[in-house]
Design a protein around this motif. Structure first.
Motif, short mmCIF file in Angstrom:
data_model
loop_
_atom_site.label_atom_id
_atom_site.label_comp_id
_atom_site.label_asym_id
_atom_site.label_seq_id
_atom_site.Cartn_x
_atom_site.Cartn_y
_atom_site.Cartn_z
N GLU A 125 2.77 2.20 24.33
CA GLU A 125 3.80 3.23 24.36
C GLU A 125 5.20 2.61 24.40
O GLU A 125 6.10 3.03 23.67
CB GLU A 125 3.60 4.12 25.59
N ASN A 126 5.37 1.58 25.21
CA ASN A 126 6.67 0.89 25.27
C ASN A 126 7.03 0.25 23.94
O ASN A 126 8.17 0.28 23.50
CB ASN A 126 6.68 -0.15 26.39
N ASN A 127 6.05 -0.36 23.29
CA ASN A 127 6.29 -0.98 21.99
C ASN A 127 6.68 0.04 20.94
O ASN A 127 7.55 -0.19 20.11
CB ASN A 127 5.07 -1.77 21.53
N SER A 128 6.02 1.20 20.96
CA SER A 128 6.36 2.23 19.97
C SER A 128 7.75 2.80 20.22
O SER A 128 8.47 3.13 19.28
CB SER A 128 5.31 3.34 19.96
N LEU A 129 8.15 2.92 21.50
CA LEU A 129 9.49 3.40 21.80
C LEU A 129 10.57 2.40 21.35
O LEU A 129 11.61 2.79 20.83
CB LEU A 129 9.65 3.68 23.31
N LYS A 130 10.30 1.14 21.53
CA LYS A 130 11.25 0.09 21.12
C LYS A 130 11.33 0.03 19.59
O LYS A 130 12.38 -0.25 19.04
CB LYS A 130 10.82 -1.26 21.66
#
Length: 133
Positions: A125-130
Protein backbone atom coordinates in the motif's frame (compact mmCIF):
# COMPACT_ATOMS: atom_id res chain seq x y z
CA UNK A 1 1.64 -9.55 -27.81
CA UNK A 2 5.06 -7.98 -28.25
CA UNK A 3 3.67 -4.53 -27.50
CA UNK A 4 2.37 -5.76 -24.13
CA UNK A 5 5.87 -6.87 -23.21
CA UNK A 6 7.39 -3.60 -24.41
CA UNK A 7 5.55 -1.69 -21.71
CA UNK A 8 6.98 -3.95 -19.02
CA UNK A 9 10.48 -3.59 -20.47
CA UNK A 10 10.15 0.18 -20.84
CA UNK A 11 11.98 1.05 -17.65
CA UNK A 12 14.78 -1.43 -18.32
CA UNK A 13 15.62 -1.01 -21.99
CA UNK A 14 14.91 1.47 -24.73
CA UNK A 15 12.38 0.72 -27.47
CA UNK A 16 15.16 0.17 -30.02
CA UNK A 17 16.79 -2.45 -27.81
CA UNK A 18 13.41 -4.09 -27.13
CA UNK A 19 12.72 -4.43 -30.86
CA UNK A 20 16.09 -6.14 -31.18
CA UNK A 21 15.15 -8.55 -28.39
CA UNK A 22 11.70 -9.34 -29.81
CA UNK A 23 12.95 -9.63 -33.39
CA UNK A 24 15.83 -11.95 -32.51
CA UNK A 25 15.79 -15.28 -34.32
CA UNK A 26 15.62 -18.46 -32.30
CA UNK A 27 16.55 -21.94 -33.41
CA UNK A 28 14.58 -25.17 -33.21
CA UNK A 29 15.65 -28.05 -31.00
CA UNK A 30 18.20 -30.46 -32.42
CA UNK A 31 16.85 -33.23 -34.56
CA UNK A 32 16.26 -31.67 -37.95
CA UNK A 33 12.98 -30.78 -39.58
CA UNK A 34 9.69 -31.87 -38.07
CA UNK A 35 7.35 -34.01 -40.13
CA UNK A 36 4.33 -32.32 -41.61
CA UNK A 37 1.39 -32.41 -39.20
CA UNK A 38 3.40 -33.54 -36.18
CA UNK A 39 2.94 -32.01 -32.75
CA UNK A 40 6.64 -31.41 -32.13
CA UNK A 41 7.37 -34.48 -30.02
CA UNK A 42 4.25 -34.78 -27.90
CA UNK A 43 3.31 -37.98 -29.70
CA UNK A 44 6.72 -39.52 -28.97
CA UNK A 45 6.46 -38.66 -25.27
CA UNK A 46 3.04 -40.30 -24.97
CA UNK A 47 4.37 -43.55 -26.42
CA UNK A 48 7.29 -43.61 -23.96
CA UNK A 49 5.04 -42.95 -20.96
CA UNK A 50 2.77 -45.92 -21.73
CA UNK A 51 5.68 -48.41 -21.57
CA UNK A 52 5.56 -48.46 -17.75
CA UNK A 53 3.15 -50.94 -16.23
CA UNK A 54 0.53 -49.94 -13.67
CA UNK A 55 2.32 -52.05 -11.06
CA UNK A 56 5.55 -50.09 -11.48
CA UNK A 57 3.67 -46.78 -11.41
CA UNK A 58 1.98 -47.65 -8.11
CA UNK A 59 5.10 -48.93 -6.31
CA UNK A 60 7.74 -46.38 -7.39
CA UNK A 61 7.96 -42.61 -7.67
CA UNK A 62 8.62 -42.42 -11.40
CA UNK A 63 10.95 -39.58 -12.39
CA UNK A 64 12.16 -38.74 -8.86
CA UNK A 65 15.67 -40.11 -9.41
CA UNK A 66 18.27 -37.33 -9.65
CA UNK A 67 21.37 -39.50 -9.77
CA UNK A 68 22.94 -40.94 -12.93
CA UNK A 69 23.35 -44.46 -11.57
CA UNK A 70 20.45 -44.39 -9.12
CA UNK A 71 16.97 -45.86 -9.34
CA UNK A 72 13.56 -44.34 -8.71
CA UNK A 73 12.63 -44.51 -5.00
CA UNK A 74 9.96 -46.93 -3.81
CA UNK A 75 6.68 -45.69 -2.34
CA UNK A 76 6.66 -46.34 1.40
CA UNK A 77 3.70 -46.83 3.75
CA UNK A 78 2.31 -43.63 5.29
CA UNK A 79 3.75 -44.50 8.71
CA UNK A 80 7.30 -44.29 7.29
CA UNK A 81 6.99 -40.58 6.42
CA UNK A 82 7.36 -37.76 9.00
CA UNK A 83 4.22 -36.20 10.50
CA UNK A 84 5.01 -32.68 9.24
CA UNK A 85 4.79 -33.90 5.64
CA UNK A 86 1.03 -34.42 5.85
CA UNK A 87 0.45 -30.84 7.06
CA UNK A 88 2.04 -29.24 3.98
CA UNK A 89 -1.24 -29.42 2.06
CA UNK A 90 -3.38 -27.89 4.84
CA UNK A 91 -5.16 -24.67 3.89
CA UNK A 92 -3.84 -21.61 5.70
CA UNK A 93 -6.18 -18.71 6.53
CA UNK A 94 -6.05 -15.61 4.34
CA UNK A 95 -5.25 -12.16 5.71
CA UNK A 96 -8.89 -11.04 5.53
CA UNK A 97 -9.95 -14.05 7.59
CA UNK A 98 -7.21 -13.42 10.16
CA UNK A 99 -8.24 -9.76 10.49
CA UNK A 100 -11.80 -10.82 11.40
CA UNK A 101 -10.57 -12.99 14.28
CA UNK A 102 -9.52 -11.75 17.70
CA UNK A 103 -5.73 -11.38 17.62
CA UNK A 104 -5.33 -12.31 21.29
CA UNK A 105 -6.92 -15.73 20.78
CA UNK A 106 -4.95 -16.73 17.67
CA UNK A 107 -2.50 -19.62 17.92
CA UNK A 108 1.17 -18.72 17.54
CA UNK A 109 1.47 -19.97 13.94
CA UNK A 110 -1.60 -17.97 12.82
CA UNK A 111 -0.36 -14.89 14.67
CA UNK A 112 3.01 -15.16 12.96
CA UNK A 113 1.28 -15.50 9.58
CA UNK A 114 -0.96 -12.51 10.35
CA UNK A 115 2.03 -10.28 11.15
CA UNK A 116 3.84 -11.36 7.97
CA UNK A 117 0.84 -10.86 5.68
CA UNK A 118 -0.15 -7.56 7.34
CA UNK A 119 3.38 -6.16 6.94
CA UNK A 120 3.42 -7.25 3.30
CA UNK A 121 0.05 -5.57 2.66
CA UNK A 122 1.17 -2.31 4.32
CA UNK A 123 4.40 -2.25 2.27
CA UNK A 124 2.44 -2.76 -0.96
CA UNK A 125 0.00 0.00 0.00
CA UNK A 126 2.82 2.42 0.83
CA UNK A 127 4.59 1.62 -2.42
CA UNK A 128 1.44 2.21 -4.46
CA UNK A 129 0.86 5.55 -2.72
CA UNK A 130 4.43 6.66 -3.44
CA UNK A 131 4.12 5.56 -7.07
CA UNK A 132 1.00 7.70 -7.62
CA UNK A 133 2.69 10.87 -6.35
Amino acid sequence: MAMNHLWTLRGIVTVKEAIGIVGRRTFAAAGGKAKKGSQGGAAGDAAKASILSKEVKSTTVVGANILKDGADPKVLPDSEYPDWLWHLVDKKPALSELRRKNIETLPYEDLKRFVKLDNRARIKENNSLKAKN
